[in-house]
Structures are given as C-alpha cells and as structure tokens.
Design an enzyme around this catalytic site. Structure first.
Site, PDB file in Angstrom:
ATOM      1  N   LYS A   1      27.742  -5.554 -18.145  1.00 12.65           N
ATOM      2  CA  LYS A   1      28.081  -6.972 -18.029  1.00 12.65           C
ATOM      3  C   LYS A   1      29.366  -7.329 -18.767  1.00 12.65           C
ATOM      4  CE  LYS A   1      23.352  -8.580 -17.259  1.00 12.65           C
ATOM      5  NZ  LYS A   1      22.228  -9.425 -17.765  1.00 12.65           N
TER       6      LYS A   1
ATOM      7  N   GLY B   1      17.295   6.622   2.234  1.00 12.73           N
ATOM      8  CA  GLY B   1      16.901   5.490   1.421  1.00 12.73           C
ATOM      9  C   GLY B   1      17.792   4.300   1.729  1.00 12.73           C
TER      10      GLY B   1
ATOM     11  N   GLU C   1      10.593   6.463   5.682  1.00 13.49           N
ATOM     12  CA  GLU C   1       9.695   5.334   5.412  1.00 13.49           C
ATOM     13  C   GLU C   1      10.298   4.042   5.949  1.00 13.49           C
ATOM     14  OE1 GLU C   1      10.278   3.521   1.095  1.00 13.49           O
ATOM     15  OE2 GLU C   1       9.652   5.606   0.994  1.00 13.49           O
TER      16      GLU C   1
ATOM     17  N   GLY D   1       8.978   5.376  -1.894  1.00 11.64           N
ATOM     18  CA  GLY D   1       8.686   6.694  -1.349  1.00 11.64           C
ATOM     19  C   GLY D   1       9.619   7.773  -1.839  1.00 11.64           C
TER      20      GLY D   1
ATOM     21  N   GLY E   1      20.827   1.463   0.624  1.00 11.83           N
ATOM     22  CA  GLY E   1      21.992   1.342  -0.232  1.00 11.83           C
ATOM     23  C   GLY E   1      23.273   1.755   0.459  1.00 11.83           C
TER      24      GLY E   1
END
Length: 445
Positions: free
Chosen positions: A368, A218, A243, A341, A220
């Site tokens: 935050k 993926g 993908e 995906g 990252g």
C-alpha cells in the site's frame, strides 16, 4: 397430476418463501451465479423478525440485500465457501466468515456436517420433462438437496440450459416451492487485464504444452493470458476439464485449438462445475453439447481428473516460500479468496499420466505504501494459510523462470526457488536460507 399442475400448485411469491425462514435457520444460497435474487430481497424485508439466522453461499457475485439490511449484525451471519470482494467487505464488517474446504469434498460436507433448513437457488425454467436446469452452477447442489428440509427454486428465464454430466438439474418432484423471479441478467466477470509479467509466465507454461493436453485454468490475468496465447498457437486437439469454465475456454474452442478428441474421459466435451465470465460464455454453454456440467466431487476428484492423460493444471498464488509451500488464499491471516479447487488440481495434475501442475505468480508486488515486496519468501507470512503443502507442489513459475519442486531436497528447493525470485531479493533470500539451514555452500548464487 401433470408437471404443469404440479408447477402451479408449488408456485409461491418470494415474500411467502421468505416467511418460511425462522430464527436460527441455516439457509443455503445457490453457488455463485445461482444465488437467489428475489428471495434475498424478500428476506431483507423481514425487518427485525429474525435473529441468529445463517446464510451459507460461495463465490458471491450479487450483493445480498438481506445481509446488507442487517445493521445490527444480529439477524444474519454470512458464511462463504469461497471469498470474493463482496465477502471480504462483509468480513470487514465483522459478521462474515470463511468455511475452510477442499472443493472436491464439498458435497460430502453438506451431506454429513452442515445442516440445511432452506435451500434456495436460481435455475432455468422447467422443461417439458419437469426438470429445472442449474448446470451453470452445479457445484454441491445435489448434496444440499438431499439434506435440505425445504428446496425452493427461483426461476430465471435468462439462465442458460447446460447439458450434463449429471447433477445439473432437479425434477419438480424434488422441489417444495417455486418462485418466479425477476429474470435479472447474470453477473458478468470481464476477463482480467493481462500484464507483461502475465505474458512472460504464460509463455513458459505454453512452451511445456503439447498437442492433446487437457487443460484446467484458474482465475486471473495469467490464466487468461495463457488461454489467449493458446488460441493463437499451433496447438491442436486440446481437451478441457476444469472447475470453473471462463471465456478463455470459448476462445480456445472457437480458434480450433480445443475439441477434446483425445480425451478418454468425457471425450469431445469440456467438463466443468460452475461458470463465471461474460455473456459470451453464457451464450456458448447454452444448449451446447460440447460442454458438460458435473458436481464438483466429479470434476475436482483427484481420482477422476487424475485418470485423464496429459492433464495440465494452471493456478495462481499469493506467495511461495523456500520450502515450496504455497499460499494462494490469504494475506497473513486475512482471508482473501479460498482453497477452492487448487489443491484438487495440483494433486490431479501430478497423478495424471504425462500431467503437469503449475503454480504461477509474479515475483513481486507493491504494498500500500508503494514498496516492492517479494512473493518468494523464506517462510509463508505469519498467519498465512498453506493452500498446497511442500510435498504437493510441482512447477512454480515466475517471470524469471520455472522450477520443479518434485523430488528436490530442501537445499535444492531453496536454490531453485531463489533462482526464479526477483534479482533484487536473491542475496537477502540466500542469507535467510543459510540462517534456516537449507542453503548448501556450493549452491549457485
């Protein structure tokens, strides 16, 4: 009529192409890097002529001049198959929406469920056989082409020509109009920064890998870390089936770790459906027989990918709850990315003979206000989207360890997942598991 004559007869300006759009039309932009630039700029010049038109796209990397010129919000609705930072910004303006999908099914959606009046995509220049190549972003394009009332190709001479597979190009016979674009550079996505936590997680996954594995990564920092660590490892004969192809695949190939020699399917090739990375990646896939561009209903098909032995799938998550449910796409009800995906490859990784599916996440994050929060939760945050159901989740990995959810009871899952949560939150998670009736008295604390 020769191909060159057909080309000249179908060539129009971007302004002429934009004039074909009518109020109420559905306009599909090419996926990710293939989104049109000259056409979008010309559409922005339509001023107040249009109303209630719809732009549909996915993995937005170029700001849309047409959408951003719509100060009233009445000209265009922005619809995205997968959110990026740009999509989130448009959604915050109140006129952009996510389209829920499982990526492997996307070609069927546009064939059966979504009308397309105009399809516009960037592509490489026509070759001597009359084909335009959009293999850098294959995705669901063949499905849109089959359904669209008008197909417009925007030529970009900077586009690499990518081998297939199939679905990676279109013949001039299928094209209605051709725009000669501005030949703008492709957007680049630099590799995500790698933290010590990313390295700790990647090291655990790497320890589970063997020679001949086939890799899906993926996007990252953690997948990038794993790609770098694989490139520096002693692993050999790895394959690639993914993908999105990114720079990490280039690193693994150039280091001699990935050659695809043991794959029964697409032997000696990396199969992918779209590319996003740096110029290094775009140069690598240009005219390279080692890569094969396919439609997403091939790359992401559980039935196809699951036939590859020793498929290792690595994906990220936002949070995981004690039942093993995974949210990888939203912060509460706020969409931040998409299913993409991930579910396709979670299923395929488990279906594969010898396969492994890993969901990776840091144990904590800072909100935050700077407060440390756990990513392992009793239940998914209210409103959060379940990307992977509890029955589909296999390995969950944090910097504190790895747990295989498959076949585990509710109390075993609670114990195992709390065991890889940040130590600061474990007692609180145990109390919440007890309150939910999924903590056995003899569980390890």
């Amino acid at each position: 009529m020769s191909f060159s004559e057909q080309y000249r007869s179908k060539r129009i300006t971007a302004t002429e192409a934009a004039r074909m759009v009518k109020s109420g039309d559905w306009i599909e932009y090419g996926f990710c890097l293939a989104a049109p630039r000259a056409f979008d700029a010309a559409l922005a010049e339509r001023g107040d002529e249009l109303s209630n038109a719809h732009i549909r796209t996915g993995v937005t990397v170029y700001p849309s001049l047409a959408f951003e010129a719509d100060t009233t919000g009445g000209r265009f609705t922005w619809n995205s198959w997968h959110f990026t930072g740009l999509d989130r910004r448009y959604a915050a303006q109140g006129a952009a929406y996510y389209i829920p999908m499982r990526f492997a099914e996307l070609p069927r959606y546009v064939l059966e469920n979504q009308p397309t009046d105009v399809f516009v995509t960037q592509a490489a220049p026509m070759d001597r056989h009359g084909f335009f190549n959009f293999g850098i972003s294959n995705s669901h394009h063949y499905g849109v082409i089959a359904r669209a009332k008008k197909v417009i190709i925007e030529v970009n001479e900077r586009f690499p020509r990518v081998h297939g597979g199939h679905g990676h190009g279109i013949h001039i016979d299928q094209v209605d109009h051709i725009i000669e674009g501005d030949n703008l550079p492709l957007a680049e996505l630099p590799p995500a920064s790698i933290s010590d936590v990313d390295r700790a997680i990647a090291a655990q996954v790497l320890a589970k890998m063997t020679d001949g594995d086939c890799v899906q990564l993926g996007i990252g920092g953690m997948p990038n870390a794993l790609g770098q660590m694989i490139a520096q490892s002693d692993l050999k004969d790895l394959g690639g089936h993914t993908e999105m192809i990114a720079d990490s695949f280039v690193d693994m190939f150039q280091a001699g770790r990935m050659n695809g020699s043991r794959k029964a399917l697409d032997r000696g090739r990396i199969a992918f459906t779209f590319a996003l990375g740096t110029q290094k990646l775009y140069d690598f896939i240009d005219e390279n027989p080692f890569v094969a561009s396919y439609p997403v209903d091939y790359t992401n098909s559980t039935e196809v990918a699951g036939t590859i032995d020793n498929l290792v799938t690595i994906n990220n998550a936002v949070e995981v709850d004690l039942f093993g449910q995974v949210c990888a796409e939203s912060s509460g009800p706020r969409q931040i990315s998409g299913t993409g995906g991930q579910l396709d490859f979670v299923l395929a990784g488990y279906r594969s003979k010898g396969g492994r599916s890993f969901i990776c996440l840091s144990s904590t994050y800072r909100d935050k206000a700077g407060n440390i929060k756990s990513r392992i939760l009793p239940t998914i945050t209210p409103g959060g989207i379940i990307t992977d159901t509890r029955s589909t989740t296999m390995y969950v990995v944090t910097e504190y360890g790895m747990f295989n959810c498959k076949g585990q009871t509710a109390w075993q899952r609670a114990e195992g997942l709390i065991g890889i949560a940040h130590p600061q939150f474990r007692e609180e998670l145990i109390a919440q598991a007890e309150a939910m009736g999924i903590w056995r008295r003899s569980n390890k604390r």
